[in-house]
Design an enzyme around this catalytic site. Structure first.
Site, PDB file in Angstrom:
ATOM      1  N   TRP A  59     -41.392 -35.452  -8.489  1.00  0.00           N
ATOM      2  CA  TRP A  59     -40.946 -34.142  -8.375  1.00  0.00           C
ATOM      3  C   TRP A  59     -41.054 -33.680  -6.903  1.00  0.00           C
ATOM      4  CZ3 TRP A  59     -39.184 -29.804 -11.088  1.00  0.00           C
ATOM      5  CH2 TRP A  59     -39.465 -28.567 -10.338  1.00  0.00           C
ATOM      6  N   ASN A  98     -40.560 -30.022  -4.511  1.00  0.00           N
ATOM      7  CA  ASN A  98     -39.676 -28.750  -4.344  1.00  0.00           C
ATOM      8  C   ASN A  98     -40.105 -28.231  -3.069  1.00  0.00           C
ATOM      9  OD1 ASN A  98     -42.555 -28.148  -5.694  1.00  0.00           O
ATOM     10  ND2 ASN A  98     -42.239 -26.300  -5.040  1.00  0.00           N
ATOM     11  N   ASP A  99     -40.645 -27.201  -2.613  1.00  0.00           N
ATOM     12  CA  ASP A  99     -40.416 -26.339  -1.326  1.00  0.00           C
ATOM     13  C   ASP A  99     -40.511 -27.334  -0.086  1.00  0.00           C
ATOM     14  OD1 ASP A  99     -40.666 -24.587  -3.147  1.00  0.00           O
ATOM     15  OD2 ASP A  99     -42.240 -23.537  -2.423  1.00  0.00           O
ATOM     16  N   GLN A 128     -43.690 -30.013  -1.055  1.00  0.00           N
ATOM     17  CA  GLN A 128     -44.349 -29.979  -2.498  1.00  0.00           C
ATOM     18  C   GLN A 128     -44.020 -31.141  -3.135  1.00  0.00           C
ATOM     19  OE1 GLN A 128     -46.756 -26.695  -3.392  1.00  0.00           O
ATOM     20  NE2 GLN A 128     -46.780 -27.648  -1.480  1.00  0.00           N
ATOM     21  N   ARG A 174     -49.383 -15.788  -1.240  1.00  0.00           N
ATOM     22  CA  ARG A 174     -49.026 -17.187  -0.771  1.00  0.00           C
ATOM     23  C   ARG A 174     -48.140 -17.419   0.037  1.00  0.00           C
ATOM     24  NH1 ARG A 174     -47.757 -16.474  -6.193  1.00  0.00           N
ATOM     25  NH2 ARG A 174     -45.335 -16.300  -6.748  1.00  0.00           N
ATOM     26  N   ASP A 175     -48.066 -18.863   0.576  1.00  0.00           N
ATOM     27  CA  ASP A 175     -46.836 -19.080   1.372  1.00  0.00           C
ATOM     28  C   ASP A 175     -47.057 -18.663   2.797  1.00  0.00           C
ATOM     29  OD1 ASP A 175     -45.933 -20.418  -0.906  1.00  0.00           O
ATOM     30  OD2 ASP A 175     -44.573 -18.575  -1.379  1.00  0.00           O
ATOM     31  N   GLU A 210     -41.481 -14.606  -1.915  1.00  0.00           N
ATOM     32  CA  GLU A 210     -42.044 -15.863  -1.562  1.00  0.00           C
ATOM     33  C   GLU A 210     -41.534 -16.441  -0.212  1.00  0.00           C
ATOM     34  OE1 GLU A 210     -43.065 -17.743  -5.743  1.00  0.00           O
ATOM     35  OE2 GLU A 210     -40.849 -17.378  -5.767  1.00  0.00           O
TER      36      GLU A 210
END
Length: 493
Positions: A60, A62-63, A79, A195-196, A256
């Site tokens: 997997w 993602n970001d 990620q 977050r982030d 986000e």
């Protein structure tokens, strides 16, 4: 955004789900593990798997996280979860490139450390070079209690802003455990998320943004500053918006993956909410550090989220995004892989403050051969063999044209230009152009993704899942339209 069952839920639901079994993935992966080096089967034979969009060998993604050009090399962190169950243990994968299109898989950069503030996940963040050292700020996640919970929908998860660093030329080794730099949200603020982080240097300070929001009040971006990268002080909200009434699970009260940067004669903030990536442009008052937005828009209407930017070797601002799956979790778990990173997009700011994007010339290295196509008057048809290719179209301002992408008689995408309104439509999205803009479409097809930049104003990314890699037909209809097509290969020539 992403969830275990389908992808209509937002990223915050994915985040909550991603923690439930955080210890399922072995933490020993932090030492020398290269993502996907031992897949259960030969994923390269999957005809729906992209060949020139970046993704790990299995698992997997993602970001995108902390993309940076350092010591003559492009570094892309992301990620990553090998388990493919959207269940915890989120880590930073790592890849390197000399040209932003041909990538080499590197060892895992950072993974959760037991009994630390990131024991349940090393989440999204950014990188900053200071002399020969590169710093990474990110959100660490650990179990806590209701009083300290910061993730919407989960009463046991606490988000902490953390910093790690690397002193080696290849950015292979990072300070672990990382240091906590902001342990809690601002006092008195009941956040929907925290977050982030994104970091930059300005004057005598380091500044950091953090994505946040408050239930039924709206999403926002929080601003911190530090002189030494050890102690950060909260300043104020850099920018925010009133709640739009959207349900909490849609993310209308949480922003986000914010990132704030100078561009042209202004400043730009990008952020993600309600399943889309947005931009704001305007002026920063450097005395008060208050941002005054003047223009706004969407970066991409389709399956594109949580983007990050970097400066390339020429100082151009490059955008990367997470291209999501739109099939079920059962389907991508059976496939053994999920998600990818978009192609690079170059960002510029017009004098009127509107954002402009295009695909940088470096991607021409992917072109393996020209496709002649069939042309008849105002109609051109290109066949992209094996669901793979690139098409560039340029129209004229006073004539309509269409680009229609089909496979096995199924329409996958239709992009139309209406000269009277001087705008494009893609699916149900309207994309207005500025007065001086020439209508254009630049699209790539890669296995199961179509990624397009429309009018150099907005992206549209969509997924399709057809077995056996059918040939893709791209029809271009319209008076005066110029169109070219190429087959594409990720193998360096």
């Amino acid at each position: 955004m992403a969830s275990a069952g389908n992808f209509s839920a937002r990223r915050r639901n994915f985040i909550s789900l991603s923690i439930l079994a955080a210890l399922a993935a072995p933490l020993a992966r932090a030492n020398g593990f290269i993502p996907g080096t031992a897949p259960a089967r030969d994923l390269a034979r999957d005809p729906m798997r992209p060949t020139f969009h970046f993704l790990p060998k299995a698992g997997w993604i993602n970001d995108p996280n902390g993309p940076i050009f350092h010591n003559g090399m492009y570094h892309l962190f992301y990620q990553y979860n090998a388990a493919l169950k959207i269940t915890g243990g989120m880590s930073w994968g790592h890849a390197t490139s000399r040209d932003m299109v041909h990538w080499r898989h590197e060892a895992l950069a950072m993974a959760p450390v037991p009994d630390s503030p990131d024991s349940f996940g090393v989440w999204t963040g950014s990188c900053l070079a200071v002399d020969k050292r590169v710093y990474a700020v990110y959100t660490g996640v650990a179990k806590s209690d209701v009083a300290h919970a910061s993730v919407h929908g989960d009463q046991e998860l606490h988000e902490t802003q953390m910093i790690s660093w690397s002193d080696d030329a290849g950015l292979d080794h990072w300070k672990r455990p990382a240091r906590t730099i902001v342990a809690d949200p601002p006092p008195g603020m009941k956040v929907t998320g925290f977050r982030d982080p994104s970091l930059w240097r300005q004057g005598g300070y380091f500044y950091m943004t953090v994505g946040s929001g408050e239930a039924h009040k709206g999403g926002c971006v929080l601003l911190y500053r530090s002189r030494d990268l050890a102690t950060f002080e909260y300043q104020h909200r850099l920018v925010g918006a009133d709640w739009n009434g959207a349900p909490a699970d849609d993310g209308g009260d949480m922003w986000e993956c914010p990132e704030f940067f100078p561009l042209g004669d202004g400043h730009v903030l990008i952020y993600s909410t309600e399943g889309r990536a947005h931009w704001l442009s305007g002026k920063l008052d450097t005395d008060t550090m208050v941002f005054h937005p003047a223009k706004q828009g969407v970066l991409d209407t389709g399956a594109f989220y949580a983007p990050k930017t970097q400066l390339d070797a020429q100082g151009e601002r490059i955008l990367w995004g997470w291209v999501q799956e739109t099939r079920s979790s059962d389907a991508f778990e059976a496939a053994g892989w999920a998600g990818m990173i978009s192609l690079p997009r170059r960002l510029r700011l017009d004098t009127d403050g509107r954002l402009r994007m295009d695909i940088p010339a470096v991607t021409k290295q992917l072109r393996a051969g020209s496709l002649a196509g069939k042309r008849s008057g105002e109609h051109a048809v290109f066949i992209l063999p094996g669901s793979n290719g690139e098409v560039v179209c340029a129209g004229v301002k006073d004539a309509p044209f269409e680009v229609i992408v089909t496979a096995a008689s199924e329409e996958l995408l239709r992009i139309a230009f209406a000269p009277d309104e001087h705008e494009f439509s893609a699916a149900s999205r309207r994309i207005p152009l500025s007065v001086g803009d020439e209508p254009s479409v630049h699209l790539f097809v890669d296995g199961s993704v179509i990624e397009a930049v429309i009018g150099k104003r907005e992206g549209y990314t969509t997924r399709f899942y057809i077995k056996n890699a059918p040939d893709i037909t791209v029809e271009v209809r319209g008076e005066g339209v110029r169109a070219q097509a190429w087959s594409v290969s990720a193998t360096p020539t």
